[in-house]
Design a protein around this motif. Structure first.
Motif, PDB file in Angstrom:
ATOM      1  N   ILE A 112     111.334  22.620   4.591  1.00 41.63           N
ATOM      2  CA  ILE A 112     112.003  23.295   3.622  1.00 41.63           C
ATOM      3  C   ILE A 112     111.098  23.144   2.145  1.00 41.63           C
ATOM      4  O   ILE A 112     111.158  21.946   1.860  1.00 41.63           O
ATOM      5  CB  ILE A 112     113.491  22.932   3.147  1.00 41.63           C
ATOM      6  CG1 ILE A 112     114.333  23.050   4.696  1.00 41.63           C
ATOM      7  CG2 ILE A 112     114.233  23.399   2.182  1.00 41.63           C
ATOM      8  CD1 ILE A 112     115.612  22.328   4.674  1.00 41.63           C
ATOM      9  N   SER A 126     122.268  17.418   6.371  1.00 45.97           N
ATOM     10  CA  SER A 126     122.839  17.278   7.596  1.00 45.97           C
ATOM     11  C   SER A 126     124.188  16.684   7.380  1.00 45.97           C
ATOM     12  O   SER A 126     124.857  16.522   8.157  1.00 45.97           O
ATOM     13  CB  SER A 126     121.860  16.857   8.670  1.00 45.97           C
ATOM     14  OG  SER A 126     121.464  17.772   9.314  1.00 45.97           O
ATOM     15  N   PHE A 158     117.715  18.103  15.935  1.00 45.20           N
ATOM     16  CA  PHE A 158     118.538  18.695  15.351  1.00 45.20           C
ATOM     17  C   PHE A 158     118.754  20.287  15.279  1.00 45.20           C
ATOM     18  O   PHE A 158     119.647  20.881  15.448  1.00 45.20           O
ATOM     19  CB  PHE A 158     119.096  18.189  13.834  1.00 45.20           C
ATOM     20  CG  PHE A 158     117.901  18.372  12.936  1.00 45.20           C
ATOM     21  CD1 PHE A 158     116.871  17.423  12.952  1.00 45.20           C
ATOM     22  CD2 PHE A 158     117.803  19.550  12.277  1.00 45.20           C
ATOM     23  CE1 PHE A 158     115.524  17.965  11.939  1.00 45.20           C
ATOM     24  CE2 PHE A 158     116.723  19.862  11.327  1.00 45.20           C
ATOM     25  CZ  PHE A 158     115.736  18.991  11.333  1.00 45.20           C
ATOM     26  N   CYS A 168     124.578  22.517   2.933  1.00 47.22           N
ATOM     27  CA  CYS A 168     123.544  21.536   3.045  1.00 47.22           C
ATOM     28  C   CYS A 168     122.648  21.346   1.758  1.00 47.22           C
ATOM     29  O   CYS A 168     122.036  20.336   1.405  1.00 47.22           O
ATOM     30  CB  CYS A 168     122.562  22.040   3.906  1.00 47.22           C
ATOM     31  SG  CYS A 168     122.832  21.988   5.613  1.00 47.22           S
ATOM     32  N   GLY A 195     120.474  12.785   6.736  1.00 44.70           N
ATOM     33  CA  GLY A 195     120.003  14.193   6.155  1.00 44.70           C
ATOM     34  C   GLY A 195     118.494  14.344   5.977  1.00 44.70           C
ATOM     35  O   GLY A 195     117.928  13.152   5.438  1.00 44.70           O
ATOM     36  N   VAL A 196     117.957  15.213   5.986  1.00 43.94           N
ATOM     37  CA  VAL A 196     116.436  15.286   5.975  1.00 43.94           C
ATOM     38  C   VAL A 196     115.939  15.211   4.156  1.00 43.94           C
ATOM     39  O   VAL A 196     114.965  15.192   4.352  1.00 43.94           O
ATOM     40  CB  VAL A 196     115.665  16.766   6.439  1.00 43.94           C
ATOM     41  CG1 VAL A 196     115.485  16.775   7.895  1.00 43.94           C
ATOM     42  CG2 VAL A 196     116.380  17.995   5.874  1.00 43.94           C
TER      43      VAL A 196
HETATM   44  N1  GLN Z   1     119.662  22.296   6.216  1.00 42.28           N
HETATM   45  C1  GLN Z   1     118.775  21.608   7.122  1.00 42.28           C
HETATM   46  C2  GLN Z   1     118.684  22.388   8.381  1.00 42.28           C
HETATM   47  O1  GLN Z   1     119.422  23.004   8.862  1.00 42.28           O
HETATM   48  C3  GLN Z   1     119.774  20.482   7.654  1.00 42.28           C
HETATM   49  C4  GLN Z   1     118.822  19.431   8.739  1.00 42.28           C
HETATM   50  C5  GLN Z   1     118.962  17.961   8.519  1.00 42.28           C
HETATM   51  O2  GLN Z   1     119.423  17.561   7.442  1.00 42.28           O
HETATM   52  N2  GLN Z   1     118.523  17.145   9.534  1.00 42.28           N
HETATM   53  O3  GLN Z   1     117.257  22.296   8.814  1.00 42.28           O
END
Ligand code: GLN
Length: 342
Positions: free
Chosen positions: A45, A81, A113, A211, A276-277
């Motif tokens: 992202i 996430s 994921f 998110c 979360g990423v």
């Molecule tokens: N919004 C991110 C995605 O869908 C969340 C992924 C994550 O935090 N692992 O890729």
């Protein structure tokens, strides 16, 4: 007791050490986590690639409402996430344990994921609400007449967990919305399998917004403490979900919260958690409190490296591991039935 006998007649959890000890140990956990510079920032992202890799915050919120912090515990970042855990809880509150288990599932995929293969391997079943497929399906289940109303309900619900109104990071949202072809593919694939009733691309858009909500490590600690406190936010006193839903959410997190590393996490830390990423992790100690950590450098599965270190430290130092026990002191041995009736 409900008709499935799931509602526990008794709840037994234990207590945290005294407040001063918790305060000191949060500082120690911060120092322990800080020693690592391992891992890489998420870049898929594009906006996340601009994060300051040195940021690091640790927080513990107790079920009595006390909140302890160290480092950059008030720095905000996108929840990513971690939102999945709280949206899952809100949907369970609305639709009930059985519906969500049947529609979304509670088993680990063993895969990343954002895996599409996992959907194919399981005949279109999203498997669990903590991977993208299951999270998109769960978001689509939030009862609402429109995508806007669905988003408003999610923002309101996650804010209730945090005890303050959570705002969208517009730049993170736009950055992910422009590059999330994979999540759109997942949504459309679920539709092809008849696993999603709402418009799948609208559901992916709401998921992308959820998110992008901004939280701090201290917010995550309070959100976690709400799940640790039978569903009542210990700072505001608001009941957000029922005790049964809080319990169900933690059971799902225990096996799926850290993606394909969930087994390792449970083995090392002994608590339900969700990562979360952007670098956040929330961890819940039932009946005791929540831990929130934030540091952007991630391991190869997308979990904060410093965050895992600090959480592991706290699990041990605060005595939170749900699998740990010590021999009960009694005597003399051997135990006899007469001793029990004495
Ligand atoms: N919004 C991110 C995605 O869908 C969340 C992924 C994550 O935090 N692992 O890729």
């Amino acid at each position: 007791m409900d008709d499935l006998g799931r509602t526990p007649a008794r709840v037994s959890t234990g207590t945290l050490p005294g407040r001063d000890d918790v305060e000191r140990l949060v500082d120690d956990a911060y120092r322990y986590g800080l020693a690592s510079r391992d891992g890489e920032i998420a870049t898929y992202i594009p906006r996340l690639a601009q994060a300051d890799p040195e940021l690091f915050g640790v927080s513990v919120a107790e079920v009595d409402g006390a909140v302890h912090t160290a480092g950059d515990a008030d720095a905000v970042f996108s929840i990513q996430s971690i939102s999945k855990a709280f949206v899952y809880a809100l949907v369970c509150e609305e639709l009930g344990h059985e519906t969500v288990r049947e529609r979304v599932g509670v088993n680990n995929t063993g895969l990343a994921f954002n895996s599409v293969v996992a959907i194919e391997l399981n005949d279109g079943h999203p498997m669990n609400p903590m991977v993208n497929a299951g999270a998109i399906a769960t978001t689509a289940l939030v009862p609402a007449a429109s995508a806007e109303e669905r988003w408003a309900r999610i923002q309101h619900g996650l804010s209730a967990f945090a005890g303050r109104r959570l705002e969208l990071d517009g730049e993170v949202y736009t950055s992910e919305a422009d590059t999330n072809q994979r999540n759109r593919a997942i949504g459309t694939l679920l539709q092809a399998y008849g696993r999603i009733d709402a418009d799948p691309l609208a559901a992916v858009d709401v998921y992308t917004r959820q998110c992008s909500l901004l939280v701090s490590a201290a917010d995550l600690a309070v959100m976690g403490a709400t799940l640790a406190d039978g569903g009542v936010n210990p700072v505001t006193g608001e009941r957000v979900v029922s005790p049964a839903v809080a319990r169900d959410t933690l059971a799902v997190l225990a096996s799926t919260g850290l993606y394909e590393r969930s087994g390792e996490w449970l083995f090392e830390i002994g608590l339900p958690g969700k990562s979360g990423v952007a670098g956040g992790i929330v961890t819940i100690s039932p009946g005791k409190g929540g831990i929130g950590v934030f540091s952007p450098r991630l391991d190869s599965a997308g979990n904060s490296v410093r965050g895992q270190r600090a959480t592991r430290f706290l699990s041990r130092a605060l005595g939170l591991d749900v699998f740990a026990s010590e021999a009960h002191e009694h005597g003399p041995y051997p135990y006899t039935r007469e001793m029990g009736s004495a």
